[in-house]
Design a protein around this motif. Structure first.
Motif, PDB file in Angstrom:
ATOM      1  N   SER A 250      -1.320 -14.788  19.419  1.00 13.36           N
ATOM      2  CA  SER A 250      -1.871 -14.821  20.771  1.00 13.36           C
ATOM      3  C   SER A 250      -2.897 -15.938  20.954  1.00 13.36           C
ATOM      4  O   SER A 250      -3.324 -16.192  22.077  1.00 13.36           O
ATOM      5  N   LYS A 251      -3.310 -16.616  19.860  1.00 13.18           N
ATOM      6  CA  LYS A 251      -4.285 -17.698  19.919  1.00 13.18           C
ATOM      7  C   LYS A 251      -3.697 -18.941  19.285  1.00 13.18           C
ATOM      8  O   LYS A 251      -3.187 -18.885  18.163  1.00 13.18           O
ATOM      9  N   TYR A 252      -3.783 -20.056  19.991  1.00 16.13           N
ATOM     10  CA  TYR A 252      -3.141 -21.294  19.550  1.00 16.13           C
ATOM     11  C   TYR A 252      -4.142 -22.448  19.632  1.00 16.13           C
ATOM     12  O   TYR A 252      -4.932 -22.530  20.585  1.00 16.13           O
ATOM     13  N   HIS A 253      -4.085 -23.359  18.648  1.00 13.81           N
ATOM     14  CA  HIS A 253      -4.866 -24.580  18.788  1.00 13.81           C
ATOM     15  C   HIS A 253      -4.049 -25.605  19.583  1.00 13.81           C
ATOM     16  O   HIS A 253      -2.845 -25.415  19.827  1.00 13.81           O
ATOM     17  N   LEU A 254      -4.684 -26.693  19.985  1.00 13.25           N
ATOM     18  CA  LEU A 254      -4.095 -27.600  20.972  1.00 13.25           C
ATOM     19  C   LEU A 254      -2.853 -28.329  20.458  1.00 13.25           C
ATOM     20  O   LEU A 254      -2.066 -28.840  21.267  1.00 13.25           O
ATOM     21  N   LYS A 255      -2.667 -28.398  19.131  1.00 11.39           N
ATOM     22  CA  LYS A 255      -1.498 -29.063  18.553  1.00 11.39           C
ATOM     23  C   LYS A 255      -0.543 -28.068  17.899  1.00 11.39           C
ATOM     24  O   LYS A 255       0.280 -28.440  17.061  1.00 11.39           O
ATOM     25  N   ASP A 256      -0.639 -26.838  18.288  1.00 11.83           N
ATOM     26  CA  ASP A 256       0.109 -25.757  17.653  1.00 11.83           C
ATOM     27  C   ASP A 256       1.558 -25.715  18.147  1.00 11.83           C
ATOM     28  O   ASP A 256       1.978 -26.512  18.988  1.00 11.83           O
ATOM     29  N   VAL A 257       2.315 -24.751  17.596  1.00 12.50           N
ATOM     30  CA  VAL A 257       3.713 -24.523  17.982  1.00 12.50           C
ATOM     31  C   VAL A 257       3.860 -23.053  18.366  1.00 12.50           C
ATOM     32  O   VAL A 257       3.438 -22.162  17.615  1.00 12.50           O
ATOM     33  N   ILE A 258       4.426 -22.813  19.536  1.00 12.25           N
ATOM     34  CA  ILE A 258       4.682 -21.437  19.979  1.00 12.25           C
ATOM     35  C   ILE A 258       6.034 -21.004  19.417  1.00 12.25           C
ATOM     36  O   ILE A 258       7.066 -21.617  19.693  1.00 12.25           O
ATOM     37  N   VAL A 259       6.002 -19.951  18.614  1.00  8.67           N
ATOM     38  CA  VAL A 259       7.214 -19.435  17.985  1.00  8.67           C
ATOM     39  C   VAL A 259       7.404 -17.980  18.424  1.00  8.67           C
ATOM     40  O   VAL A 259       6.441 -17.203  18.438  1.00  8.67           O
TER      41      VAL A 259
ATOM     42  N   ILE B 168      12.583 -18.923  20.211  1.00  5.77           N
ATOM     43  CA  ILE B 168      11.669 -19.772  20.980  1.00  5.77           C
ATOM     44  C   ILE B 168      10.888 -20.640  20.004  1.00  5.77           C
ATOM     45  O   ILE B 168      10.351 -20.146  19.013  1.00  5.77           O
ATOM     46  N   ARG B 169      10.812 -21.928  20.306  1.00  4.04           N
ATOM     47  CA  ARG B 169       9.972 -22.849  19.538  1.00  4.04           C
ATOM     48  C   ARG B 169       9.532 -23.970  20.484  1.00  4.04           C
ATOM     49  O   ARG B 169      10.316 -24.822  20.860  1.00  4.04           O
ATOM     50  N   LEU B 170       8.258 -23.944  20.851  1.00  7.63           N
ATOM     51  CA  LEU B 170       7.719 -24.902  21.820  1.00  7.63           C
ATOM     52  C   LEU B 170       6.504 -25.599  21.210  1.00  7.63           C
ATOM     53  O   LEU B 170       5.505 -24.960  20.866  1.00  7.63           O
ATOM     54  N   PHE B 171       6.574 -26.933  21.071  1.00  5.29           N
ATOM     55  CA  PHE B 171       5.478 -27.730  20.524  1.00  5.29           C
ATOM     56  C   PHE B 171       4.490 -28.054  21.647  1.00  5.29           C
ATOM     57  O   PHE B 171       4.871 -28.544  22.714  1.00  5.29           O
ATOM     58  N   LEU B 172       3.201 -27.829  21.392  1.00 10.33           N
ATOM     59  CA  LEU B 172       2.164 -28.028  22.402  1.00 10.33           C
ATOM     60  C   LEU B 172       1.542 -29.423  22.373  1.00 10.33           C
ATOM     61  O   LEU B 172       0.871 -29.820  23.324  1.00 10.33           O
ATOM     62  N   SER B 173       1.732 -30.166  21.290  1.00 10.52           N
ATOM     63  CA  SER B 173       1.040 -31.446  21.125  1.00 10.52           C
ATOM     64  C   SER B 173       1.343 -32.469  22.232  1.00 10.52           C
ATOM     65  O   SER B 173       0.460 -33.277  22.554  1.00 10.52           O
ATOM     66  N   PRO B 174       2.531 -32.507  22.862  1.00 13.77           N
ATOM     67  CA  PRO B 174       2.759 -33.534  23.895  1.00 13.77           C
ATOM     68  C   PRO B 174       2.009 -33.295  25.201  1.00 13.77           C
ATOM     69  O   PRO B 174       1.997 -34.175  26.060  1.00 13.77           O
ATOM     70  N   TYR B 175       1.386 -32.126  25.362  1.00 17.56           N
ATOM     71  CA  TYR B 175       0.840 -31.767  26.667  1.00 17.56           C
ATOM     72  C   TYR B 175      -0.683 -31.905  26.696  1.00 17.56           C
ATOM     73  O   TYR B 175      -1.359 -31.771  25.684  1.00 17.56           O
ATOM     74  N   ASP B 176      -1.193 -32.159  27.877  1.00 19.25           N
ATOM     75  CA  ASP B 176      -2.625 -32.377  28.083  1.00 19.25           C
ATOM     76  C   ASP B 176      -3.304 -31.023  28.255  1.00 19.25           C
ATOM     77  O   ASP B 176      -3.490 -30.527  29.375  1.00 19.25           O
ATOM     78  N   LEU B 177      -3.699 -30.426  27.145  1.00 19.11           N
ATOM     79  CA  LEU B 177      -4.307 -29.100  27.153  1.00 19.11           C
ATOM     80  C   LEU B 177      -5.792 -29.181  26.805  1.00 19.11           C
ATOM     81  O   LEU B 177      -6.245 -30.139  26.172  1.00 19.11           O
ATOM     82  N   THR B 178      -6.525 -28.180  27.210  1.00 17.24           N
ATOM     83  CA  THR B 178      -7.928 -28.025  26.839  1.00 17.24           C
ATOM     84  C   THR B 178      -8.095 -26.637  26.235  1.00 17.24           C
ATOM     85  O   THR B 178      -7.211 -25.783  26.368  1.00 17.24           O
ATOM     86  N   PRO B 179      -9.220 -26.374  25.574  1.00 12.11           N
ATOM     87  CA  PRO B 179      -9.464 -24.993  25.142  1.00 12.11           C
ATOM     88  C   PRO B 179      -9.628 -24.064  26.344  1.00 12.11           C
ATOM     89  O   PRO B 179      -9.832 -24.497  27.478  1.00 12.11           O
ATOM     90  N   THR B 180      -9.527 -22.783  26.079  1.00  9.59           N
ATOM     91  CA  THR B 180      -9.819 -21.774  27.097  1.00  9.59           C
ATOM     92  C   THR B 180     -11.319 -21.749  27.355  1.00  9.59           C
ATOM     93  O   THR B 180     -12.117 -21.706  26.417  1.00  9.59           O
ATOM     94  N   TYR B 181     -11.705 -21.814  28.617  1.00 12.02           N
ATOM     95  CA  TYR B 181     -13.123 -21.752  28.994  1.00 12.02           C
ATOM     96  C   TYR B 181     -13.346 -20.476  29.793  1.00 12.02           C
ATOM     97  O   TYR B 181     -12.680 -20.252  30.803  1.00 12.02           O
ATOM     98  N   ARG B 182     -14.307 -19.676  29.345  1.00 10.02           N
ATOM     99  CA  ARG B 182     -14.566 -18.401  30.018  1.00 10.02           C
ATOM    100  C   ARG B 182     -15.965 -18.417  30.637  1.00 10.02           C
ATOM    101  O   ARG B 182     -16.964 -18.480  29.932  1.00 10.02           O
ATOM    102  N   ASN B 183     -16.012 -18.361  31.964  1.00 13.95           N
ATOM    103  CA  ASN B 183     -17.254 -18.226  32.723  1.00 13.95           C
ATOM    104  C   ASN B 183     -18.300 -19.251  32.291  1.00 13.95           C
ATOM    105  O   ASN B 183     -19.396 -18.917  31.839  1.00 13.95           O
ATOM    106  N   ILE B 184     -17.960 -20.519  32.414  1.00 14.49           N
ATOM    107  CA  ILE B 184     -18.863 -21.605  32.014  1.00 14.49           C
ATOM    108  C   ILE B 184     -20.037 -21.681  32.993  1.00 14.49           C
ATOM    109  O   ILE B 184     -19.869 -22.027  34.157  1.00 14.49           O
ATOM    110  N   ASN B 185     -21.195 -21.322  32.508  1.00 12.62           N
ATOM    111  CA  ASN B 185     -22.437 -21.364  33.296  1.00 12.62           C
ATOM    112  C   ASN B 185     -22.290 -20.630  34.632  1.00 12.62           C
ATOM    113  O   ASN B 185     -22.904 -21.003  35.629  1.00 12.62           O
ATOM    114  N   ASN B 186     -21.449 -19.580  34.644  1.00 12.73           N
ATOM    115  CA  ASN B 186     -21.185 -18.782  35.856  1.00 12.73           C
ATOM    116  C   ASN B 186     -20.607 -19.618  37.003  1.00 12.73           C
ATOM    117  O   ASN B 186     -20.775 -19.262  38.178  1.00 12.73           O
TER     118      ASN B 186
END
Length: 356
Positions: free
Chosen positions: A241-250, A306-324
């Motif tokens: 359920s948690k992936y780094h930005l260059k990970d692979v969804i399997v 299912i096998r989807l590589f994330l490295s080609p896409y412009d992703l950022t980390p998940t941000y939760r309630n940044i400075n409200n």
């Protein structure tokens, strides 16, 4: 349960028809304006001065009379060796800016060079390190969550080129830089030369910040059964359920019941940006990746990998309630399309992080 997506209504564009009447002013090329004015019956003398040239001279005169009496530059001490980040500006242009980590020291020098024949009388020179959030519906208003100041010079005069070293040691930059659809988080160095009777001279220099996260100790898989009663029943599973930005969804999709004629199936990666809070929250979603995992009708008992590589896409980390002020979340969206082009989907949130 899967829900059919309702396609958006068609957008109609109204177009006006008509043409300029004879004798009216109109816009066009120089070739269209035989008389040089866009009207008929008034010749233009050959020695008539160019209005563009006159305005240009006035502009140059004003710049020379009221422009700043010096040039200000901000340089980082390790600019040649420091990594650069590519940042897309609002006009679509991509620029390279220095990249810092959350606990780095920010050091360099400020260079003030008076113009020939000019001197800079000032009430002091200072440099600020600012962390700011700008919401685009309130454009021009910045919310400062970090503000550090260093005084560089006492009141006096600057008659020749002068440099001032500066350093912000081990700055806590807890949030990452971010350029979104409706919000921007930025870090900037701001130099201010205070003056008594004239406007202050201000210079900015942007830089980018990344924060790395360790691998999560707990990373459970995602497994769920969904469907429409007596029509469609599927089971999907993702390895984590948690992936780094260059990970692979399997993962895999398993069909338990199929009574709908499925044409194809897609997996989408979606980003949802939320700004504001409470009833004033505004959500903006965009599809970053779309991957077709099946083409054709499945049968009961069939399993689709299912096998989807994330490295080609412009992703950022998940941000939760940044400075409200804002949040950024990511979702895996499983979409099934039947032969009548009806769409069935199931969305599952995932967590993204930046791994060193």
């Amino acid at each position: 349960m899967c829900c059919p997506e309702v396609p958006p209504p068609e957008m109609l564009t109204l177009r006006s028809r008509g043409s300029a009447r004879k004798g009216e002013l109109r816009r066009g090329t120089h070739a269209d304006d035989d008389d040089g004015f866009g009207m008929s019956g008034r010749p233009k003398p050959s020695n008539f001065p160019s209005r563009t040239t006159t305005r240009g001279r006035e502009k140059n005169f004003l710049v020379g009379a009221f422009g700043p009496p010096c040039k200000v530059g901000i340089e980082f001490s390790d600019a040649e060796t420091r990594k650069q980040a590519s940042v897309k500006k609002e006009n679509g242009q991509v620029v390279m800016v220095p990249l810092f980590l959350g606990q780095d020291s920010v050091a360099g020098e400020v260079r003030i060079e008076p113009l020939p024949g000019k001197k800079v009388e000032h009430l002091g020179v200072k440099i600020e390190l600012l962390g700011q959030i700008e919401l685009y519906f309130d454009r021009g208003s910045f919310y400062d969550f970090t503000s550090l100041v260093r005084e560089l010079d006492v009141p006096g005069e600057i008659l020749e080129c002068k440099t001032y070293p500066f350093e912000f040691s081990t700055v806590e930059m807890q949030y990452e830089s971010y350029n979104g659809v409706n919000v921007r988080l930025r870090y900037v160095l701001k130099v201010t030369i205070s003056r008594s009777y004239a406007t202050n001279i201000v210079e900015y220099r942007d830089f980018w910040v990344h924060n790395y996260s360790p691998q999560p100790e707990i990373n459970n898989s995602i497994k769920m059964e969904v469907g429409i009663e007596d029509c469609l029943h599927i089971e999907f599973e993702y390895s984590k359920s948690k992936y780094h930005l260059k990970d692979v969804i399997v993962g895999k999709i398993y069909f338990l019941l199929v009574r709908i004629k499925i044409k194809h199936m897609e997996l989408e990666v979606r980003r949802r940006e939320s700004t504001g809070s409470g009833p004033n929250t505004y959500n903006e979603s965009e599809t970053l990746a779309k991957y077709e995992i099946m083409d054709g009708a499945p049968v009961r008992g069939e399993s689709i990998p299912i096998r989807l590589f994330l490295s080609p896409y412009d992703l950022t980390p998940t941000y939760r309630n940044i400075n409200n002020k804002f949040s950024v979340k990511y979702y895996l969206n499983l979409v099934l399309v039947d032969e009548e082009d009806r769409r069935y989907f199931k969305q599952q949130e995932i967590t993204m992080y930046r791994l060193e």
